[in-house]
Scaffold this motif. Structure first.
Motif, PDB file in Angstrom:
ATOM      1  N   ILE A  11     -14.695  13.389  16.594  1.00 54.49           N
ATOM      2  CA  ILE A  11     -14.044  12.545  17.648  1.00 54.49           C
ATOM      3  C   ILE A  11     -14.492  13.050  19.670  1.00 54.49           C
ATOM      4  N   ASP A  50     -11.730  11.984  22.285  1.00 56.16           N
ATOM      5  CA  ASP A  50     -11.067  12.980  22.294  1.00 56.16           C
ATOM      6  C   ASP A  50     -11.184  13.171  24.198  1.00 56.16           C
ATOM      7  N   GLY A 266     -21.134  18.646  13.310  1.00 57.23           N
ATOM      8  CA  GLY A 266     -22.031  19.286  13.661  1.00 57.23           C
ATOM      9  C   GLY A 266     -21.486  21.240  13.657  1.00 57.23           C
ATOM     10  N   ASP A 268     -21.798  23.516  15.769  1.00 58.12           N
ATOM     11  CA  ASP A 268     -21.258  24.063  16.302  1.00 58.12           C
ATOM     12  C   ASP A 268     -19.578  23.640  16.493  1.00 58.12           C
ATOM     13  N   ILE A 298     -29.596  17.596  16.011  1.00 59.68           N
ATOM     14  CA  ILE A 298     -31.451  16.762  16.356  1.00 59.68           C
ATOM     15  C   ILE A 298     -31.938  17.071  17.870  1.00 59.68           C
TER      16      ILE A 298
HETATM   17  N1  MSP Z   1     -14.551  16.705  20.533  1.00 58.45           N
HETATM   18  C1  MSP Z   1     -15.336  17.622  20.354  1.00 58.45           C
HETATM   19  C2  MSP Z   1     -14.976  17.446  18.261  1.00 58.45           C
HETATM   20  C3  MSP Z   1     -13.070  16.861  18.239  1.00 58.45           C
HETATM   21  S1  MSP Z   1     -13.446  16.801  16.350  1.00 58.45           S
HETATM   22  C4  MSP Z   1     -11.888  17.517  16.093  1.00 58.45           C
HETATM   23  C5  MSP Z   1     -16.435  17.405  20.067  1.00 58.45           C
HETATM   24  N2  MSP Z   1     -17.459  16.379  21.497  1.00 58.45           N
HETATM   25  S2  MSP Z   1     -18.765  16.104  20.850  1.00 58.45           S
HETATM   26  O1  MSP Z   1     -19.026  15.137  21.532  1.00 58.45           O
HETATM   27  O2  MSP Z   1     -19.103  17.483  22.202  1.00 58.45           O
HETATM   28  O3  MSP Z   1     -19.680  16.954  19.440  1.00 58.45           O
HETATM   29  C6  MSP Z   1     -18.941  15.925  18.827  1.00 58.45           C
HETATM   30  C7  MSP Z   1     -20.182  15.846  17.694  1.00 58.45           C
HETATM   31  O4  MSP Z   1     -21.634  15.470  17.983  1.00 58.45           O
HETATM   32  C8  MSP Z   1     -20.115  17.116  17.159  1.00 58.45           C
HETATM   33  O5  MSP Z   1     -20.320  17.577  15.709  1.00 58.45           O
HETATM   34  C9  MSP Z   1     -21.951  17.460  17.886  1.00 58.45           C
HETATM   35  O6  MSP Z   1     -22.625  18.559  16.398  1.00 58.45           O
HETATM   36  C10 MSP Z   1     -22.124  16.212  17.456  1.00 58.45           C
HETATM   37  N3  MSP Z   1     -23.818  16.886  18.360  1.00 58.45           N
HETATM   38  C11 MSP Z   1     -23.797  16.528  19.546  1.00 58.45           C
HETATM   39  N4  MSP Z   1     -24.938  16.837  19.329  1.00 58.45           N
HETATM   40  C12 MSP Z   1     -25.680  17.264  18.982  1.00 58.45           C
HETATM   41  C13 MSP Z   1     -26.710  16.684  18.799  1.00 58.45           C
HETATM   42  N5  MSP Z   1     -28.115  17.489  19.251  1.00 58.45           N
HETATM   43  N6  MSP Z   1     -27.468  17.153  17.048  1.00 58.45           N
HETATM   44  C14 MSP Z   1     -26.802  16.598  16.252  1.00 58.45           C
HETATM   45  N7  MSP Z   1     -25.682  16.450  16.570  1.00 58.45           N
HETATM   46  C15 MSP Z   1     -25.179  16.722  17.757  1.00 58.45           C
HETATM   47  O7  MSP Z   1     -17.220  18.840  19.867  1.00 58.45           O
END
Ligand code: MSP
Length: 636
Positions: A11, A50, A266, A268, A298
């Motif tokens: 999320i 989230d 992802g 991270d 990415i």
């Molecule tokens: N809120 C948390 C996740 C909670 S799940 C219970 C979070 N959010 S996020 O918005 O920062 O990232 C969400 C997803 O987007 C992650 O899986 C992250 O790896 C993905 N991505 C964010 N930037 C990215 C790239 N540049 N490339 C690929 N995916 C990446 O973490």
């Protein structure tokens, strides 16, 4: 009872609109859901936002807004982007939903009753962008200054506060046993080793609350008004609350979907999903998800996308420029699930042109237009194919099987590579058969066989493209006269001509000079110049003149019959009778303008203009390619 497939995305934090990275996680989940739906599963895709925690609260404060107001403004951007990208969302979960808050409270109360939670004092570093307690193992600083976060590399800050701890350490051995017994639990396989090493290094208990005085924006911690639930303990539970956990009225719904078959995330956020999350589930007495699909980042211009670097790509801009399905294709094909991958507009355009316009689009256009021109639109799949055609279909079948295995393994870039081998195989078959050379009724049966074989093979392959490009494959189904569900199984086709499935992109960027001033100095633009865009509007093609007829009552005109390959057979009137005897032109290949509006000449509809050039003594010469090329070839 039908088979079920439950897939989740992380999320997303609502501090920014969705970007290409969040789209990637979401598209991977959607492809998995669509693939399983094709295999007869009932599917459930959950995504959402989230919304609690320090990071969101700080962003709202910086915008001068109340957190809920600030968040609500972002929600349409997420919902609309996923809708636009064809993501079939079963439930869009928000952590501010009442049902979710209730589920989190229920879960914590159970852990409290079991003695899995105790009160203590946290003293350590905290990374607000990642909402992470920085473990000692992640400390990069040796000089006593605040360490950088091991995950995002940003500065952390010291934090000391009373909070509640979850007895994570008590689950260390159970977690290690789980990893050992389920070595395939994480895809790609090598990632599980990092997780095992981390857990073997020793698990400390995890703070699962924050002081309300520092983080007022969160779910109240059950039994202690001064605390809120730590945002990750809150957020991870969305995977349960989205399908009814904690609601007695939804017990059947929850039992139907949980455990999830796939959770996409992802790299991270692996630790949260592969260490804390299974421990939370074990504590709640719930089954663990069957698989975690962990993808790389990415990268744009060599860096992970970030607002501060200014390299964030908006999925909606891409959809405006290239269409939704081509972007989904490039994400699935060009971004490897297992590694970090670079993304660039040049590469996107190049793949759209090569894989989609040239390979797949051209094959469809060529075969369907040709069949329409030869009036072979109603096709029945024969029970028995001749040897060569059987071989082609067997090859295609084997490639589809290989693609199917890759889909099952969630390796979409490899699945698509198998399907594109099939497209190349069908293209080569059509090219070798040269059905356009088989003119006359005596060849009709053979030509029909070639067409039905190519169409049947294309339909088989297209079935395996549906999860990635559902919208364009629905259009292809219409062109073949079958519905999408029976694509690949049809026994009868009813072909229809139509616009190309994948229009070619003009790769402006690659051709533009680095410094636009350079062109000005070498070639001054004047009123007689046209732009490359204007020139690109002309469709110049090569065709073979297969008949030259005299037009009664005209001294100038010939009626030329031109085999134009994928464009079918054209009639073109040319006023060149004074310059050529019919046999001078018969069998020659010439260049003609293929997209002139048709016009009647002496009552004959002319479908193009053959090109000629005057020689030194004033005779016309046919403009021809220097060597024989396939008919229908486009000048470029
Ligand atoms: N809120 C948390 C996740 C909670 S799940 C219970 C979070 N959010 S996020 O918005 O920062 O990232 C969400 C997803 O987007 C992650 O899986 C992250 O790896 C993905 N991505 C964010 N930037 C990215 C790239 N540049 N490339 C690929 N995916 C990446 O973490």
């Amino acid at each position: 009872m039908s088979k079920t497939f439950y897939v989740t995305t992380p999320i997303y934090y609502v501090t920014a609109k969705p970007h290409l990275g969040s789209l990637y996680s979401t598209v991977l989940a959607d492809i998995a859901a669509r693939w399983h739906r094709l295999q007869g599963y009932d599917t459930c895709l959950v995504t959402g936002t989230d919304e609690h925690g320090q990071k969101v609260a700080a962003a709202a404060a910086a915008a001068g807004k109340q957190p809920q107001v600030f968040i609500d403004e972002f929600i349409p951007a997420f919902r609309d982007t996923w809708k636009r990208y064809g993501i079939d969302v079963h439930h869009f979960i928000r952590t501010t939903d009442t049902a979710h808050k209730h589920a989190v409270t229920t879960w914590i109360q159970q852990l409290q009753r079991q003695g899995d939670i105790y009160q203590g004092q946290y003293a350590g570093f905290y990374c607000t962008p990642c909402e992470t307690f920085v473990t000692e193992k992640d400390h990069e600083s040796s000089d006593g200054s605040a360490p950088k976060c091991g995950s995002c590399g940003r500065a952390t800050s010291w934090m000391e506060e009373r909070c509640y701890f979850f007895r994570l350490s008590a689950y260390q051995e159970r977690l290690l046993a789980w990893y050992r017994e389920n070595p395939q639990w994480i895809v790609p396989g090598e990632r599980i080793q990092e997780v095992i090493s981390f857990v073997e290094g020793g698990l400390k208990d995890l703070a699962i609350s924050r002081s309300k005085a520092t983080v007022p924006w969160g779910i109240p911690f059950p039994g202690d008004e001064s605390q809120v639930v730590y945002v990750w303990a809150d957020a991870l539970n969305n995977y349960l609350s989205a399908v009814g956990y904690g609601d007695p009225n939804q017990a059947a719904e929850f039992a139907r979907w949980w455990p999830a078959q796939l959770q996409v995330l992802g790299k991270d956020i692996v630790r949260f999903h592969a260490v804390y999350w299974p421990a939370f589930l074990m504590a709640a007495g719930l089954a663990l998800p069957e698989r975690l699909l962990v993808h790389g980042w990415i990268k744009v211009g060599g860096e992970k996308m970030s607002k501060s670097l200014g390299n964030v790509i908006d999925p909606n801009n891409l959809a405006d420029a290239y269409g939704v399905d081509p972007v989904r294709y490039v994400l699935a094909k060009a971004i490897s699930v297992s590694h970090d991958s670079s993304f660039s507009i040049e590469d996107l355009e190049q793949r759209i042109n090569a894989d989609l316009a040239d390979d797949l689009g051209n094959l469809v256009q060529r075969v369907v237009s040709f069949a329409v021109a030869r009036k072979m639109t109603a096709l029945h799949v024969p029970d028995v194919f001749p040897a060569e055609e059987m071989l082609l279909l067997a090859d295609v079948e084997a490639l589809c099987q290989a693609a199917s295995e890759e889909y099952d393994a969630y390796m979409y870039h490899r699945a698509l590579a198998e399907i594109w081998k099939g497209i190349a195989r069908v293209n080569a078959y059509v090219h070798a058969q040269e059905p356009w050379k088989l003119r006359g009724a005596e060849h009709d049966e053979r030509v029909r066989m070639i067409v039905v074989t190519a169409v049947h093979a294309m339909a088989h392959l297209a079935r395996y493209i549906i999860p990635v490009m559902p919208e364009r494959m629905a259009i292809l189904s219409q062109r073949l006269g079958v519905n999408s569900e029976s694509l690949g199984f049809a026994r009868v086709y009813a072909l229809q001509a139509g616009a190309p499935l994948f229009p070619k992109i003009e790769q402006k960027k690659a051709e533009e000079p680095m410094n636009p001033a350079e062109t000005k100095s070498t070639q001054q633009a004047d009123a007689s110049c046209i732009t490359i865009d204007t020139f690109a509007q002309s469709d110049l093609r090569v065709g073979t003149i297969t008949a030259v007829d005299i037009v009664p009552k005209s001294e100038k005109l010939y009626k030329l019959t031109v085999d134009a390959g994928e464009l079918g057979v054209r009639t073109i009137c040319s006023g060149v009778r004074a310059h050529f005897a019919p046999e001078d032109l018969l069998g020659k290949q010439g260049v003609f303008v293929a997209n002139l509006a048709p016009r009647a000449m002496m009552g004959i509809p002319s479908q193009g203009m053959m090109l000629f050039v005057e020689d030194a003594i004033g005779r016309l010469q046919l403009v021809s390619p220097a060597a024989s090329v396939p008919n229908g070839g486009r000048l470029r």
